[in-house]
Write a protein that holds these residues in place. Structure first.
Motif, PDB file in Angstrom:
ATOM      1  N   THR A 217      16.037 -24.204 -44.739  1.00 25.16           N
ATOM      2  CA  THR A 217      16.227 -24.639 -46.128  1.00 25.16           C
ATOM      3  C   THR A 217      15.968 -23.489 -47.092  1.00 25.16           C
ATOM      4  O   THR A 217      16.264 -23.591 -48.263  1.00 25.16           O
ATOM      5  N   SER A 218      15.400 -22.397 -46.572  1.00 24.07           N
ATOM      6  CA  SER A 218      15.026 -21.229 -47.363  1.00 24.07           C
ATOM      7  C   SER A 218      13.995 -21.558 -48.429  1.00 24.07           C
ATOM      8  O   SER A 218      13.919 -20.918 -49.458  1.00 24.07           O
ATOM      9  N   TYR A 219      13.237 -22.592 -48.220  1.00 23.66           N
ATOM     10  CA  TYR A 219      12.032 -22.812 -48.999  1.00 23.66           C
ATOM     11  C   TYR A 219      10.862 -22.339 -48.146  1.00 23.66           C
ATOM     12  O   TYR A 219      10.785 -22.650 -46.950  1.00 23.66           O
ATOM     13  N   GLY A 220       9.951 -21.621 -48.724  1.00 19.98           N
ATOM     14  CA  GLY A 220       8.835 -21.152 -47.933  1.00 19.98           C
ATOM     15  C   GLY A 220       7.754 -20.557 -48.796  1.00 19.98           C
ATOM     16  O   GLY A 220       7.886 -20.439 -50.014  1.00 19.98           O
ATOM     17  N   VAL A 221       6.665 -20.195 -48.145  1.00 19.13           N
ATOM     18  CA  VAL A 221       5.522 -19.608 -48.831  1.00 19.13           C
ATOM     19  C   VAL A 221       5.084 -18.370 -48.072  1.00 19.13           C
ATOM     20  O   VAL A 221       5.255 -18.268 -46.853  1.00 19.13           O
ATOM     21  N   ASP A 222       4.528 -17.438 -48.804  1.00 22.86           N
ATOM     22  CA  ASP A 222       4.072 -16.192 -48.209  1.00 22.86           C
ATOM     23  C   ASP A 222       2.667 -16.402 -47.660  1.00 22.86           C
ATOM     24  O   ASP A 222       1.677 -15.954 -48.246  1.00 22.86           O
TER      25      ASP A 222
END
Length: 974
Positions: A217-222
């Motif tokens: 989904t190309s949602y993410g967190v570092d």
């Protein structure tokens, strides 16, 4: 719910049952000493049974919940598993209730029955090195996931075992060092091996499929901190932060690290002081609680003494300090000896269970002193994927009846009666839609958004096909799997993989049911309906065209071409098979070969040269256009016949399929932003042009650490008899996702069909809801000629008809010959045979002389006679009555709106062969003698040269005169 810590490795379990009740009175924290220090834990959410791993012994210790409640720490069972078990999780699927165990040194997943604590199944895995096991709490989800370390590749992959058949389904995706799964099993969270980020992935197929598939989904967190999904699939905790379930938005930052969510009370519990690492010497743990409604700290902190107890010489761990070959393996030591705390939300008993090393802590929720408040949570009852034109009834239901719901916004046209919603989505509302509400109770409130997706009506296909062909009546479609292709449709693989299988299926477009399906060991390049059969072009370099019965796809017959087949087409009563050597025409039904034409150029130039082409006007072969009964309609290319000057060379009739119609007009790479016309086609009646456009927009996701997302819109536009536009798809996806961005457009009758992935969309053009007033049909000539040969010693009248445009029409004939005239009102062209025959004879004489070379003109004509006779017989169906000459007829029609269309074809004039031989023989006698023969007088040479110059000048003057007449006629039309 199995909650996975992606880093460090630990687990947390919650249940899904929602029962609102007050908290019991405070009670002291109960501590139980286990018989040994254990490395991983899992809890049965209903019974409270606890399973733990004894890594060095390769055992699973199972403790009964009732025994633990009574303070007993004796395991009810010890089950032997593989070497170095590293992870355990609980999973229920239907009536199957198991603890799943993976081992670092054993390529198996061990499934232990939760009820009788016996080994149920030992499932072989592809390789050893397993590090994590995890599963959702959804009892309809059959999948148990595992991660394993690939030491050779310095990478990790995620595989899956299905409890449906107790088999390993192989790798789901690679490049993930850690993995977690949501409550429903439809969202996954993976720590990428190529970045330091945690990404969310959405299931792209269904839980009923044999193997799950996920798309980014190309949602993410570092972050690589522990990930704890919410049991209601609303939020996900990553470290101290709360995100939406998709990781698209950060909702809150907490003063604790959440490790488990409760479902019976609006509470989440975790460790204070921020994230913790792989610490084996923890002395105390500060346990904190926060409100699920506000994410604020609630109640007081509870401190647990987790220092390792001293073990006696006779304990199970007396030899723990002894070295082993495994202790030199850092990866195993990291998993086995880190021993972080395990947190479980024991909803059934209103307590938190903390497992750490050799101790269990049972912390009553009442000890936190939490405020009594209901869940500020609601659900949307009803479908979330809605189809245009259908009526839907939805209802907002709060988890607690004490909670009030206020609707803040909803899609246009939706009607609300209290918490009940009614909506009939329109065609212009395709794409994402949302309902925003505010939940209130007392002095607290929160906002919630329910996402909807509006879809254009489509048929779900059994697999994602390489292509589709629609039956002429629009009731069925044949789909097939072919070789791998790029996004522009160009073939990538030269040869199929060994043992690969490709499917062909017939789909009913009204019910969406698969009527028949067949597997082949060759890729399919094309499939068309041929009456009651399906004609297949299979394999690379094969000369076979397979015929399958359309009813059941059973093989009926094989047609063998002269060379490798490159395409198949149908036209009414005929099947056309194109090969590298030519084209073959077959009669439908009997499949008797009717004609063979060599040197076919597959969808070559706009003006066809040789071969057989299926056009909107009929079948083109051997330079002629035929109707469905193979009756000649137009002579378009004389080919080897002599031609009277005046033909407009290189001009196209416009009846032929555009070879670029199915390909992108612009290069359209994934990841690019903008709009590209993918295809443009005209309906069979020629009255409406359909354009398919793909628009891609980059989306900004500022609240997510990763923002690599796009929105793709596929739309159709109609111009002509119908002026309308319809969006078929508007969806969001990752810019580097695996969905194809190259839809396929087909026109059948008055319907436009678009194939995209596994969906087939159908747009009824004639019934487009936003159709404007119909303009007149476009001006066009009917592709017919009333005669193929000029009548001898008479005047021949050639009839022409036009349609569409704005009457009255004005006709003109483009010619420099006085023998050809036209009635400008009716379009009738009159050809004077006597006068045109003189022109034809001169053209024929010059043609023979120019091509004779060292041969005499008479001999040249006699050598050409067989080919001229054969070509004439192809056109007229009889032998010629003289030497045939093609006479060009070029007619323009202009309507009241000054729109002009042109029709060019040829008729034959038959020059008497006896006279032709006499004329040429006379000219041969005037030529210089060769090979030692006596030369003619000098005067003869001068006469011959003068005659040649005069003839050349006459030809140039004729050409200039014709061009000047054409310019004058065009000027008069304007």
């Amino acid at each position: 719910m199995n909650i996975s810590f992606l880093w460090p490795p630990s687990r947390c379990i919650c249940t899904l049952a929602i029962v609102l009740a007050g908290l019991p009175a405070a009670a002291a924290v109960e501590t139980i000493e286990l018989p040994r220090q254990l490395t991983a834990f899992a809890m049965h959410p209903q019974t409270g049974d606890l399973a733990a791993l004894a890594t060095r012994e390769g055992q699973v210790l199972l403790f009964r919940g009732a025994d633990l409640a009574a303070g007993k720490a004796t395991p009810a069972a010890k089950t032997r598993v593989g070497a170095n078990p590293t992870s355990i999780c609980y999973k229920r699927f239907g009536d199957t209730d198991v603890f799943a165990v993976v081992c670092f040194r054993d390529p198996h997943m061990y499934l232990i029955a939760a009820k009788d604590r016996a080994l149920l199944r030992k499932v072989p895995l592809a390789q050893s090195g397993a590090t994590f096991a995890m599963a959702s709490t959804n009892p309809n989800d059959p999948f148990v996931y595992y991660c394993h370390d690939d030491e050779d590749r310095h990478d990790a992959t995620t595989g899956v075992v299905s409890l449906r058949d107790m088999r390993d389904k192989g790798v789901v995706f690679g490049g993930a060092f850690g993995f977690a799964v949501s409550a429903s099993g439809r969202i996954a969270y993976a720590v990428s091996s190529w970045s330091s980020g945690l990404e969310s992935l959405a299931m792209s197929n269904d839980l009923t499929d044999d193997k799950p598939a996920f798309a980014q989904t190309s949602y993410g967190v570092d972050s690589r901190m522990q990930t704890v999904p919410c049991p209601f699939e609303r939020y996900t905790a990553v470290g101290r932060f709360i995100y939406t379930a998709s990781l698209s938005k950060r909702e809150a930052e907490l003063r604790l690290t959440p490790l488990c969510f409760f479902t019976k009370h609006p509470v989440l519990v975790g460790i204070g002081g921020g994230p913790f690492g792989l610490q084996s010497d923890l002395k105390t743990i500060e346990v904190l609680a926060a409100s699920y409604n506000t994410f604020n700290l609630a109640g007081k902190a509870i401190v647990l003494d987790v220092a390792r107890p001293e073990r006696g010489k006779d304990s199970d761990e007396a030899n723990d300090g002894e070295s082993s070959e495994d202790e030199d393996d850092y990866r195993l030591a990291r998993l086995r000896d880190g021993r972080p705390p395990w947190f479980f939300a024991d909803d059934a008993r209103d307590r938190v269970v903390v497992a750490h090393d050799g101790r269990l802590f049972f912390v009553p929720l009442a000890d936190f002193g939490l405020p009594a408040e209901p869940f500020l949570l609601a659900s949307l009852e009803g479908p979330t994927r809605l189809v245009v034109g259908k009526d839907y009834a939805l209802e907002l239901k709060p988890t607690d009846e004490r909670v009030a719901i206020n609707i803040d916004s909803m899609p246009d046209g939706m009607q609300a009666t209290g918490n009940r919603l009614a909506w009939r989505p329109r065609g212009d509302q395709v794409g994402p839609a949302a309902i925003s509400v505010t939940l209130k109770h007392g002095g607290i409130q929160r906002s919630m958004t329910f996402d909807l997706a509006v879809a254009f009506p489509s048929v779900a296909l059994p697999f994602a096909p390489a292509g589709v062909t629609i039956r002429a009546d629009g009731k069925q479609a044949v789909i097939w799997e072919g070789p791998a292709a790029d996004r522009q449709g160009f073939i990538l693989e030269d040869t199929p993989a060994l043992g690969a299988e490709y499917r062909v299926a017939i789909v009913d477009l009204e019910s969406g049911k698969t009527l028949a399906e067949k597997k082949a060991n060759e890729p399919v390049y094309a499939a068309v309906f041929a009456g009651d059969y399906i004609a297949l072009n299979t394999g690379l370099g094969t000369t076979r065209c397979e015929l399958l019965k359309a009813a059941d796809l059973e093989r009926a017959k094989t047609l063998v071409a002269a060379a490798p087949v490159v395409g198949v087409e149908t036209s009414g009563k005929h099947l056309v098979v194109h090969s590298q050597a030519g084209s073959e025409l077959y009669e439908m039904g009997s499949f008797r070969r009717l004609a063979t034409v060599e040197s076919y150029h597959w969808r070559g130039a706009n003006q066809p040269t040789t071969g057989i082409a299926v056009t909107t006007a009929g079948i083109f072969m051997r330079g002629m256009l035929f109707d469905a009964d193979l009756k000649p309609q137009l002579l378009l290319q004389p080919q080897e016949l002599p031609v009277l000057a005046g033909a407009d060379e290189g001009w196209s009739l416009g009846l032929w399929p555009d070879e670029n119609a199915d390909r992108p007009r612009d290069i359209y790479f994934p990841g690019s932003e903008g709009e590209a016309m993918i295809a443009e086609k005209t309906t069979p009646d020629g009255k409406t042009k359909i354009s398919m456009t793909v628009r891609t927009t980059n989306l900004k996701t500022p609240e997510s650490d990763f923002g690599n997302r796009q929105e793709t819109e596929i739309s159709l536009s109609a111009a002509g008899d119908v002026n309308a536009r319809q969006t078929l798809l508007r969806e969001q996806h990752t810019a580097n996702g695996n969905r194809p961005l190259q839809p396929i457009l087909s026109l059948v009758g008055d319907d436009a069909f678009v194939l995209f992935d596994r969906e087939l969309y159908r747009w009824p053009i004639a019934r487009a809801s936003n159709a404007a007033a119909k303009p007149s049909a476009p001006l066009t000539f009917l592709p017919r000629q009333s005669a193929l040969v000029i009548a001898p010693k008479d005047k021949t009248v050639l009839k022409h008809s036009a349609e569409g445009g704005q009457k009255p029409y004005k006709f003109a004939v483009l010619t420099s010959y006085d023998a050809i005239t036209i009635d400008t009102e009716t379009g009738d062209v009159t050809v004077d045979e006597t006068a045109i025959l003189d022109e034809a004879q001169r053209a024929m004489d010059n043609w023979v002389i120019r091509t004779s070379g060292n041969q005499s003109s008479v001999d040249k004509l006699r050598s050409l006679a067989p080919s001229l006779a054969a070509r004439t017989e192809q056109i007229l169906g009889r032998r010629p009555k003289g030497v045939p000459v093609a006479i060009p007829i070029c007619v323009d029609v202009t309507d009241a709106a000054s729109t002009t269309r042109r029709l060019q074809y040829f008729v034959l004039a038959e020059c008497p062969s006896g006279e032709a031989l006499a004329r040429l023989g006379k000219r041969d006698g005037a030529k210089p003698k060769r090979n030692g023969e006596q030369e003619p007088a000098a005067e003869g040479d001068e006469v011959v040269e003068l005659r040649r110059r005069v003839e050349s000048l006459e030809q140039r003057l004729d050409l200039i005169t014709r061009q000047l007449n054409e310019l004058l006629q065009r000027r008069e039309m304007k």
